[in-house]
Design a protein around this motif. Structure first.
Motif, mmCIF file in Angstrom:
data_model
loop_
_atom_site.group_PDB
_atom_site.id
_atom_site.type_symbol
_atom_site.label_atom_id
_atom_site.label_comp_id
_atom_site.label_asym_id
_atom_site.label_seq_id
_atom_site.Cartn_x
_atom_site.Cartn_y
_atom_site.Cartn_z
ATOM 1 N N HIS A 132 -91.392 -6.830 -29.256
ATOM 2 C CA HIS A 132 -92.036 -7.523 -28.145
ATOM 3 C C HIS A 132 -92.593 -6.509 -27.143
ATOM 4 O O HIS A 132 -92.331 -5.320 -27.227
ATOM 5 C CB HIS A 132 -91.048 -8.465 -27.436
ATOM 6 N N THR A 133 -93.389 -7.050 -26.235
ATOM 7 C CA THR A 133 -93.955 -6.240 -25.164
ATOM 8 C C THR A 133 -93.588 -6.881 -23.824
ATOM 9 O O THR A 133 -93.810 -8.089 -23.649
ATOM 10 C CB THR A 133 -95.487 -6.150 -25.296
ATOM 11 N N PRO A 134 -93.028 -6.102 -22.887
ATOM 12 C CA PRO A 134 -92.669 -4.679 -22.990
ATOM 13 C C PRO A 134 -91.511 -4.467 -23.948
ATOM 14 O O PRO A 134 -90.658 -5.330 -24.117
ATOM 15 C CB PRO A 134 -92.281 -4.315 -21.558
ATOM 16 N N SER A 135 -91.498 -3.296 -24.558
ATOM 17 C CA SER A 135 -90.536 -3.038 -25.625
ATOM 18 C C SER A 135 -89.221 -2.464 -25.117
ATOM 19 O O SER A 135 -88.268 -2.334 -25.897
ATOM 20 C CB SER A 135 -91.147 -2.068 -26.645
ATOM 21 N N TRP A 136 -89.142 -2.121 -23.865
ATOM 22 C CA TRP A 136 -87.888 -1.572 -23.347
ATOM 23 C C TRP A 136 -87.879 -1.670 -21.825
ATOM 24 O O TRP A 136 -88.907 -1.861 -21.176
ATOM 25 C CB TRP A 136 -87.693 -0.111 -23.786
ATOM 26 N N GLY A 137 -86.682 -1.525 -21.244
ATOM 27 C CA GLY A 137 -86.518 -1.551 -19.796
ATOM 28 C C GLY A 137 -85.188 -0.921 -19.403
ATOM 29 O O GLY A 137 -84.234 -0.880 -20.202
ATOM 30 N N ILE A 138 -85.103 -0.411 -18.162
ATOM 31 C CA ILE A 138 -83.887 0.191 -17.616
ATOM 32 C C ILE A 138 -83.471 -0.662 -16.421
ATOM 33 O O ILE A 138 -84.254 -0.829 -15.474
ATOM 34 C CB ILE A 138 -84.112 1.659 -17.194
ATOM 35 N N PHE A 139 -82.233 -1.166 -16.433
ATOM 36 C CA PHE A 139 -81.826 -2.146 -15.426
ATOM 37 C C PHE A 139 -80.453 -1.805 -14.839
ATOM 38 O O PHE A 139 -79.651 -1.103 -15.457
ATOM 39 C CB PHE A 139 -81.758 -3.558 -16.046
ATOM 40 N N ARG A 140 -80.186 -2.367 -13.661
ATOM 41 C CA ARG A 140 -78.872 -2.353 -13.036
ATOM 42 C C ARG A 140 -78.693 -3.668 -12.286
ATOM 43 O O ARG A 140 -79.672 -4.355 -11.963
ATOM 44 C CB ARG A 140 -78.714 -1.179 -12.055
ATOM 45 N N LEU A 141 -77.441 -4.020 -11.987
ATOM 46 C CA LEU A 141 -77.174 -5.203 -11.184
ATOM 47 C C LEU A 141 -77.461 -4.910 -9.717
ATOM 48 O O LEU A 141 -77.207 -3.807 -9.230
ATOM 49 C CB LEU A 141 -75.703 -5.624 -11.334
ATOM 50 N N THR A 142 -78.011 -5.891 -9.026
ATOM 51 C CA THR A 142 -78.146 -5.740 -7.581
ATOM 52 C C THR A 142 -76.762 -5.841 -6.939
ATOM 53 O O THR A 142 -75.848 -6.458 -7.479
ATOM 54 C CB THR A 142 -79.057 -6.834 -7.003
ATOM 55 N N ASN A 143 -76.615 -5.207 -5.762
ATOM 56 C CA ASN A 143 -75.310 -5.222 -5.105
ATOM 57 C C ASN A 143 -75.485 -5.147 -3.590
ATOM 58 O O ASN A 143 -75.616 -4.062 -3.043
ATOM 59 C CB ASN A 143 -74.455 -4.063 -5.581
ATOM 60 N N PRO A 144 -75.398 -6.299 -2.915
ATOM 61 C CA PRO A 144 -75.343 -7.657 -3.442
ATOM 62 C C PRO A 144 -76.756 -8.146 -3.813
ATOM 63 O O PRO A 144 -77.709 -7.450 -3.514
ATOM 64 C CB PRO A 144 -74.745 -8.443 -2.266
ATOM 65 N N PRO A 145 -76.869 -9.320 -4.433
ATOM 66 C CA PRO A 145 -75.817 -10.290 -4.751
ATOM 67 C C PRO A 145 -75.314 -10.223 -6.185
ATOM 68 O O PRO A 145 -74.338 -10.872 -6.522
ATOM 69 C CB PRO A 145 -76.505 -11.612 -4.493
ATOM 70 N N GLY A 146 -76.004 -9.427 -7.060
ATOM 71 C CA GLY A 146 -75.751 -9.529 -8.488
ATOM 72 C C GLY A 146 -74.332 -9.192 -8.914
ATOM 73 O O GLY A 146 -73.679 -9.965 -9.613
ATOM 74 N N LEU A 147 -73.827 -7.992 -8.525
ATOM 75 C CA LEU A 147 -72.518 -7.560 -8.996
ATOM 76 C C LEU A 147 -71.412 -8.497 -8.529
ATOM 77 O O LEU A 147 -70.556 -8.906 -9.328
ATOM 78 C CB LEU A 147 -72.241 -6.127 -8.516
ATOM 79 N N SER A 148 -71.407 -8.834 -7.259
ATOM 80 C CA SER A 148 -70.346 -9.712 -6.748
ATOM 81 C C SER A 148 -70.403 -11.097 -7.400
ATOM 82 O O SER A 148 -69.366 -11.707 -7.670
ATOM 83 C CB SER A 148 -70.457 -9.830 -5.228
ATOM 84 N N HIS A 149 -71.613 -11.585 -7.672
ATOM 85 C CA HIS A 149 -71.742 -12.897 -8.311
ATOM 86 C C HIS A 149 -71.200 -12.865 -9.739
ATOM 87 O O HIS A 149 -70.483 -13.791 -10.157
ATOM 88 C CB HIS A 149 -73.203 -13.334 -8.309
ATOM 89 N N ILE A 150 -71.502 -11.825 -10.498
ATOM 90 C CA ILE A 150 -71.028 -11.730 -11.873
ATOM 91 C C ILE A 150 -69.508 -11.561 -11.906
ATOM 92 O O ILE A 150 -68.810 -12.153 -12.743
ATOM 93 C CB ILE A 150 -71.722 -10.572 -12.606
ATOM 94 N N LEU A 151 -68.976 -10.766 -10.986
ATOM 95 C CA LEU A 151 -67.529 -10.575 -10.962
ATOM 96 C C LEU A 151 -66.791 -11.868 -10.641
ATOM 97 O O LEU A 151 -65.646 -12.064 -11.072
ATOM 98 C CB LEU A 151 -67.155 -9.491 -9.946
ATOM 99 N N ALA A 152 -67.429 -12.739 -9.869
ATOM 100 C CA ALA A 152 -66.795 -14.012 -9.511
ATOM 101 C C ALA A 152 -67.049 -15.110 -10.531
ATOM 102 O O ALA A 152 -66.438 -16.184 -10.444
ATOM 103 C CB ALA A 152 -67.295 -14.466 -8.137
ATOM 104 N N CYS A 153 -67.930 -14.870 -11.493
ATOM 105 C CA CYS A 153 -68.270 -15.888 -12.481
ATOM 106 C C CYS A 153 -67.097 -16.105 -13.444
ATOM 107 O O CYS A 153 -66.561 -15.146 -14.009
ATOM 108 C CB CYS A 153 -69.519 -15.476 -13.262
ATOM 109 N N GLN A 154 -66.700 -17.351 -13.639
ATOM 110 C CA GLN A 154 -65.571 -17.684 -14.502
ATOM 111 C C GLN A 154 -65.987 -18.475 -15.747
ATOM 112 O O GLN A 154 -65.138 -19.006 -16.454
ATOM 113 C CB GLN A 154 -64.530 -18.485 -13.714
#
Length: 536
Positions: free
Chosen positions: A473-495
């Motif tokens: 597929h296109t784009p064929s690659w990407g480099i990512f991280r969780l946002t902090n906040p809200p991404g990391l705290s939201h994922i850690l709280a996800c049950q």
């Protein structure tokens, strides 16, 4: 961003502030034990590197965080009693006494630098400080809370912007990694064979394991402590007591630490006086004040006959030359200038202001991983690899692509035999910095399963990142991280327990590569590949 903005922003922290900051991390027992054990090993190795580089405040913070994680949290994890978890926890606990000893050695140095900074700052006018702080950029104001950039009297640093010095950063890293390999006993020919993305089987490397670098033994620790002591304001700093309320951990009395010998003043041996029967050596007779002209010089040419001898028109001045008396030494010896270390400032900051160190990724690593994963990709199976490396001058460098044992499906890949990979990282002193995986049938994005995996990497190392490769597929690659906040705290709280599920917020993850991120690709950086899969 430039280093001049940090003249005020590099305010140091004392040990009480560093201790409080070290305890500020998000402990979540729902994250697998293997991720926490991996994180503990990583931050311990980070602390050792910071100590060797002379960055004592950051070394103290990281090592105190390690002791807190191991002593207060890992033992209470729901998976701690499982056989593999117990095997992973044992070496982490074994080094605790040595970590506590190092923390106690660093404490007076850090507090001394803090007190010196306070004394210097008190001499400045408040109005001038307020005016200067008001002119600082938001980046510099964030840097005021970055221990890695702390002002240190005994270990001054030249702080550089890695964006303007990428080639220098890579050159310094390659030089340091070569030095570490020489210390590990790896020959130059073997080193050349390993570098350049060479692929080899783990089973064929057992002979090389015995040459792998080890963690500091007692003798090396003694040498490191002696070097630290020399950088302190002489040995009196080691006599300071420590307040009971600052001790978060206690040192086991059964552990015998290497002692540090204090330097003693040099004593000159008195020469024996000559006996009366012994005749003292005669000094050479001083030459007469007047020069005898008719005395031939031993190196002068043969003299002419007397009839051709003519007196010179003017004799040279042979009056004795009076040498100037040597200058008296100063009453107080000037302190030798302190050698500055190089530290690269943060490449970016998280959404909460926490600094992110720059990470350098070999340019050819992604394609090399796709070549290894090609067979899985043809069968529409995912595949993952772990990105490991080292830290040099407050920057991270990927030096190893590890292919762990794993269980692969069309939508997931789960690592197995985590202790084997962890042992490999310990033996080779590698930091686990990120991971890479394929999406053979999907586009380039972070699935809910990927987000939970990334949280395990990023919870203790904010620089951790994920590379997603979608070759069809296109784009064929990407480099990512969780946002902090809200991404990391939201994922850690996800049950939610489903493999794939929706999350109720947006902006969970963001780009980590350049131009806006902290990950730089370098064509000059080499790497090694190690495949731990038993079928390889």
């Amino acid at each position: 961003m430039n280093s001049t903005d940090l003249s005020v922003g590099s305010q140091p922290m004392n040990t009480r502030e560093l201790t409080a900051k070290a305890k500020q991390f998000d402990w979540n027992p729902r994250i697998g034990f293997k991720y926490w054990a991996r994180a503990a090993e990583t931050i311990h190795h980070e602390g050792q590197i910071y100590f060797r580089e002379g960055n004592f405040p950051q070394a103290y913070l990281v090592l105190f965080r390690y002791s807190t994680l191991v002593l207060e949290y890992l033992g209470s994890h729901p998976e701690a009693k499982e056989p593999e978890s117990r095997r992973a926890l044992k070496p982490l606990q074994k080094r605790i006494p040595r970590v506590i000893e190092l923390l106690e050695r660093l404490r007076p140095e850090i507090d001394d630098s803090y007190e010196r900074w306070v004394a210097i700052s008190a001499a400045r006018r408040d109005a001038a400080k307020d005016e200067l702080r008001a002119s600082l950029s938001p980046y510099a104001r964030h840097a005021a809370h970055d221990p890695a950039l702390s002002w240190s009297y005994n270990s001054p640093a030249s702080i550089l912007d890695v964006k303007d010095h990428q080639d220098l950063a890579v050159d310094l890293a390659k030089k340091e990694m070569r030095r570490r390999r020489r210390e590990a006993g790896i020959s130059e020919d073997e080193d050349k064979r390993r570098r350049g993305a060479g692929y080899w089987d783990e089973r064929s490397k057992e002979a090389d394991r015995k040459h792998a670098p080890r963690y500091m033994d007692d003798d090396e620790l003694r040498r490191q402590m002696e070097a630290t002591r020399r950088q302190l304001d002489r040995s009196e700093d080691y006599k300071r007591g420590y307040d009971d309320d600052q001790r978060s951990t206690t040192q086991p009395s059964t552990y015998s630490y290497p002692s540090i010998n204090k330097s003693s003043p040099f004593r000159y041996e008195s020469l024996p006086l000559p006996r009366p029967s012994e005749s003292p050596k005669l000094r050479p007779v001083r030459p007469p004040k007047e020069l005898l002209i008719d005395r031939p010089s031993p190196i002068s040419p043969p003299s002419r006959p007397d009839n051709e001898l003519r007196p010179p028109s003017k004799l040279p001045d042979y009056s004795p030359v009076r040498e100037k008396a040597p200058a008296l030494p100063p009453k107080t010896l000037a302190e030798p200038p302190k050698e500055k270390r190089i530290t690269f400032q943060a490449a970016a900051y998280l959404e909460n202001g926490e600094p992110i160190r720059p990470v350098f990724l070999p340019h050819t690593l992604r394609q090399r991983f796709l070549d290894i994963a090609a067979d899985n990709t043809r069968r529409e199976l995912e595949m993952c690899g772990v990105l490991c490396g080292t830290q040099v001058n407050n920057a991270l460098f990927i030096s190893h692509l590890i292919i762990p044992e794993q269980r692969c499906t069309s939508d997931t890949c789960e690592t197995e035999n985590e202790s084997g990979m962890l042992n490999y990282c310990i033996e080779n002193q590698l930091l686990v910095i990120g991971w890479i995986h394929t999406h053979p049938t999907q586009t380039c994005f972070m699935s809910s399963r990927d987000l939970h995996t990334q949280a395990g990497y990023q919870v203790m190392m904010p620089e951790s990142f994920a590379i997603v490769c979608a070759p069809r597929h296109t784009p064929s690659w990407g480099i990512f991280r969780l946002t902090n906040p809200p991404g990391l705290s939201h994922i850690l709280a996800c049950q939610k327990s489903e493999t794939f599920h929706q999350h109720s917020i947006d902006n969970i993850y963001t780009e980590a590569g350049q131009p806006q991120g902290h990950v730089y690709e370098s064509r000059a950086l080499e790497f090694e590949v190690c495949d731990l899969r038993p079928s390889r």
